[in-house]
Structure formats: C-alpha cells, structure tokens
Design a protein around this motif. Structure first.
Motif, PDB file in Angstrom:
ATOM      1  N   GLU A 203       5.581 -55.464  13.158  1.00 12.99           N
ATOM      2  CA  GLU A 203       5.530 -56.917  13.203  1.00 12.99           C
ATOM      3  C   GLU A 203       6.071 -57.411  14.544  1.00 12.99           C
ATOM      4  O   GLU A 203       6.773 -56.676  15.245  1.00 12.99           O
ATOM      5  N   PRO A 204       5.727 -58.654  14.928  1.00 11.29           N
ATOM      6  CA  PRO A 204       6.250 -59.199  16.191  1.00 11.29           C
ATOM      7  C   PRO A 204       7.768 -59.088  16.257  1.00 11.29           C
ATOM      8  O   PRO A 204       8.469 -59.477  15.322  1.00 11.29           O
ATOM      9  N   GLY A 205       8.251 -58.540  17.328  1.00 10.82           N
ATOM     10  CA  GLY A 205       9.689 -58.371  17.520  1.00 10.82           C
ATOM     11  C   GLY A 205      10.214 -57.015  17.121  1.00 10.82           C
ATOM     12  O   GLY A 205      11.308 -56.612  17.575  1.00 10.82           O
ATOM     13  N   GLU A 206       9.485 -56.278  16.307  1.00 10.26           N
ATOM     14  CA  GLU A 206       9.977 -54.973  15.865  1.00 10.26           C
ATOM     15  C   GLU A 206       9.988 -53.941  16.994  1.00 10.26           C
ATOM     16  O   GLU A 206      10.751 -52.987  16.952  1.00 10.26           O
ATOM     17  N   GLU A 207       9.120 -54.136  17.987  1.00  8.99           N
ATOM     18  CA  GLU A 207       9.071 -53.196  19.099  1.00  8.99           C
ATOM     19  C   GLU A 207      10.206 -53.415  20.088  1.00  8.99           C
ATOM     20  O   GLU A 207      10.507 -52.530  20.895  1.00  8.99           O
ATOM     21  N   ASP A 208      10.845 -54.573  20.042  1.00 10.79           N
ATOM     22  CA  ASP A 208      11.827 -54.935  21.070  1.00 10.79           C
ATOM     23  C   ASP A 208      12.945 -53.913  21.248  1.00 10.79           C
ATOM     24  O   ASP A 208      13.294 -53.569  22.393  1.00 10.79           O
ATOM     25  N   PRO A 209      13.542 -53.381  20.163  1.00  5.94           N
ATOM     26  CA  PRO A 209      14.615 -52.392  20.383  1.00  5.94           C
ATOM     27  C   PRO A 209      14.147 -51.141  21.119  1.00  5.94           C
ATOM     28  O   PRO A 209      14.958 -50.471  21.782  1.00  5.94           O
ATOM     29  N   TYR A 210      12.855 -50.824  21.006  1.00  2.57           N
ATOM     30  CA  TYR A 210      12.322 -49.614  21.623  1.00  2.57           C
ATOM     31  C   TYR A 210      11.806 -49.867  23.038  1.00  2.57           C
ATOM     32  O   TYR A 210      11.288 -48.957  23.691  1.00  2.57           O
ATOM     33  N   ARG A 211      11.946 -51.093  23.509  1.00  4.05           N
ATOM     34  CA  ARG A 211      11.581 -51.443  24.885  1.00  4.05           C
ATOM     35  C   ARG A 211      12.808 -51.741  25.731  1.00  4.05           C
ATOM     36  O   ARG A 211      12.700 -51.962  26.940  1.00  4.05           O
ATOM     37  N   GLN A 212      13.980 -51.796  25.125  1.00  3.51           N
ATOM     38  CA  GLN A 212      15.215 -52.171  25.806  1.00  3.51           C
ATOM     39  C   GLN A 212      15.450 -51.294  27.038  1.00  3.51           C
ATOM     40  O   GLN A 212      15.312 -50.065  26.985  1.00  3.51           O
ATOM     41  N   TYR A 213      15.806 -51.957  28.159  1.00  2.00           N
ATOM     42  CA  TYR A 213      16.041 -51.237  29.413  1.00  2.00           C
ATOM     43  C   TYR A 213      17.249 -51.884  30.089  1.00  2.00           C
ATOM     44  O   TYR A 213      17.351 -53.119  30.137  1.00  2.00           O
ATOM     45  N   PRO A 214      18.162 -51.082  30.614  1.00  2.00           N
ATOM     46  CA  PRO A 214      19.367 -51.662  31.231  1.00  2.00           C
ATOM     47  C   PRO A 214      19.016 -52.617  32.375  1.00  2.00           C
ATOM     48  O   PRO A 214      18.084 -52.369  33.148  1.00  2.00           O
TER      49      PRO A 214
END
Length: 359
Positions: A203-214
C-alpha cells in the motif's frame, strides 16, 4: 548302496539339464519404458518404481519399490534459513522499527503449493525463529507460546497477553507490539513456506522504510550506485530487477572484492560501509549485504537486509541437515515487480560447507 547313489546322481543331472533348458527357452517379460513404475522387474514383485519418459495407466497391478541409485547430486546453491528482517540503517548498523505483529495460522488455508519443514531449533539467545524461506504459517511444540510475524516479516516466539481480545473471541489475536521471547531448551518448529514466487502488494507508504537512506555519510556510495545504474541501462539492461542483479554481480564476479573475517579499517573518519566499498574491499557478509542494500536504495529500489544462516552439514547418521553457528550469513531482499527477490552479493570463500558429519 551304489545303486542308490547312482540313482540320485542321475536324478540331479536330469534336473540340471531341464532347468537350463527352461531358462534358455522361457521368454523374458520386462516392463517397457512407457510405464512410470515399470523400469525394472524382479520375480517377486513384478514392476518396480523408476523413471520413465512417458506414463501409461492400466498395466501392472502390483508394483514394488526399487532402491537402485539413480543419481548422485552435489548442490552448489546452499539453502538460506531466514531469521531477522532489518530495514533501518543508522549509526553504521541495521535494526528494525516495524515491531507491530500479528499471530500467524498453524497451517496454510490452501492445500497445495507449500513446502512443509520441521526444524529443531537450539537456543540462540533470541526469540527469532528460523525457517527455509519466508514462512506464512507454522506452529511450535509449546502450547503456551505461539508464532507472531512483525511487519517486516520476522517470525518470533511470543506469548500473547491473556487480555488479548482477538484470542478471547477465537481469532488469531490483534496487532500489537511484539518482542520475541527466547527459549532455553530445544524447540520443535513446523513451518510452511510457498514453493514458488509470490506477489506482494504494498500500500502507499509501505515501501518507505525500505527506501530510507542516511541524509549524510554515504554520499560517495550513492554516487557510485547511480553511476552504475546509468551505465547498466546504457549497456542494455532494463528494469529494476536487471539493475539489482547487475549490482549483485558487481561484488561477486569482478574479482575486486574478497571475503574475510579479519577486518581492518583504513579510514576511521568514513562510515565503515564506504571504507569497505572504496578502500579495503575486504569484509564479511554483513558488509556485502549492507553495501548492496544501500546501493539499491540509492537508485530507488526498496531493499532490506536479512540475517540468518546459509548452508549446513548433512549428517549421514540421522539424515538431517545440521546448521551450525559458522553458517551464519546475511543477504538482501529487493522489492521489484511486486515481489521480493533474494540477492546474495558475498563472494564465495574457500570453505563453506562440510559435506558430512561423523558424529
């Protein structure tokens, strides 16, 4: 008496001659190649189990089992036993913040398409359960505990609260903060993993933790990843999965990186990950998996780091597959084309698996 002896010898001689003639002139009847259970026969059972190029029904009514060796197999792709799923990289390390969990079912709802596995887990000091592939159903031998899966996909031994409304209503429990509970004695686990690729809709937003970059500290690695992806596209590799697999080969096949457990820092002012990629070019699986995961994120491909075990020993006495602490391993899962694919960027080391266990 001599007459008796000569009579017995004559009878024996006639028997031998008649037996020989019977063997020579009696036709042999063999099951043909068209029957799956008809490759070989014996006088007691008729047709025996065996391989065939085609299948024919309605033949032999009694089939025996043959123990004849058909092939000897050496596996070069070692099994991966999945443990912790980690999505957050900060302070040069991986953790998870996706700690909300839900109890899984004890068995799949559908009958086909699953790999059933029985695993005897020794105490590891954590509450994380290890399975071959990602398991979506399972049970453990202690009725006081159950299996919960957090948002990232880690399976954990857990003891739900007696006030859990979902369980009181006969349901699988409610979503709640879950921390795995370690065990002190061997634990028996039965788990079910899909035996083919499965699709996951985020769902929208669920990918965000797996895209996190410092925001800072890995700028040079980000530039390398973007330049590599652009070069890969110009050379004809299209799509996120193609780029991901080329990045995996960047560490495995180029011969510029080596596996070692003797770690050295060349520039302590750099993030250890950049020091590894650009300076020492030598490290263990955690460095390779971390580098690939962050390179994927740098070009917009969601990724996560998996901590578990790879390979093991075949115990020739028990027939079981024994996994030891020396088989600890880390690898990457990337989300492309609505599914998670496995990527293992660690170069092979000289000795990986013992072929058998004597004791």
């Amino acid at each position: 008496s001599p007459r008796f002896v000569m009579g017995m010898l004559g009878t024996a001689l006639v028997s031998i001659v008649m037996s020989s003639l019977f063997v020579v002139f009696t036709p042999r009847i063999w099951a043909g190649r068209g029957a799956l259970f008809g490759q070989t026969t014996d006088t007691d059972t008729g047709a025996l189990t065996g391989f065939a190029e085609s299948v024919k029904l309605g033949g032999e009514s009694r089939i025996g089992e043959s123990s004849k060796v058909v092939m000897e197999v050496e596996l070069f792709d070692e099994p991966l036993f999945r443990g912790s799923v980690l999505e957050t990289y900060e302070d040069s390390g991986w953790t998870t913040r996706l700690n909300q969990g839900l109890e899984i079912g004890s068995a799949p709802r559908s009958r086909g398409g699953w790999v059933r596995q029985h695993i005897r887990l020794q105490p590891t000091g954590t509450g994380v359960l290890l399975t071959l592939g990602q398991a979506f159903a399972g049970r453990i031998d202690d009725p006081n505990y159950t299996i919960y899966q957090n948002e990232a996909g880690t399976l954990m031994r857990y003891r739900p609260s007696a006030s859990d409304l979902g369980r009181l209503l006969g349901m699988r429990g409610s979503v709640q903060e879950v921390v795995g509970i370690p065990w002190t004695q061997p634990l028996e686990l039965t788990a079910y993993s899909p035996n083919e690729a499965y699709f996951v809709r985020m769902e929208p937003g669920e990918e965000d933790p797996y895209r996190q970059y410092p925001a800072e500290g890995l700028d040079r690695l980000r530039t390398l990843a973007r330049d590599f992806a652009e070069t890969t596209r110009r050379e004809g590799t299209a799509g996120a999965e193609g780029i991901a697999r080329e990045m995996e080969r960047y560490f495995v096949n180029r011969g510029e990186y080596v596996y070692t457990l003797e770690l050295e820092r060349e520039d302590p002012n750099l993030d250890p990950l950049e020091d590894f990629v650009f300076n020492t070019r030598a490290g263990h699986c955690e460095y390779y998996a971390s580098a690939l995961a962050m390179m994927l994120r740098a070009v917009g491909i969601p990724s996560r780091l998996i901590s578990g075990f790879k390979g093991g020993d075949v115990n020739k006495f028990s027939g079981h597959f024994d996994v030891r602490e020396l088989h600890a391993h880390a690898w990457v899962e990337a989300y492309v084309n609505r599914r998670w694919i496995t990527l293992d960027p660690t170069p092979a080391r000289e000795v990986r698996v013992h072929s058998s266990v004597e004791t």
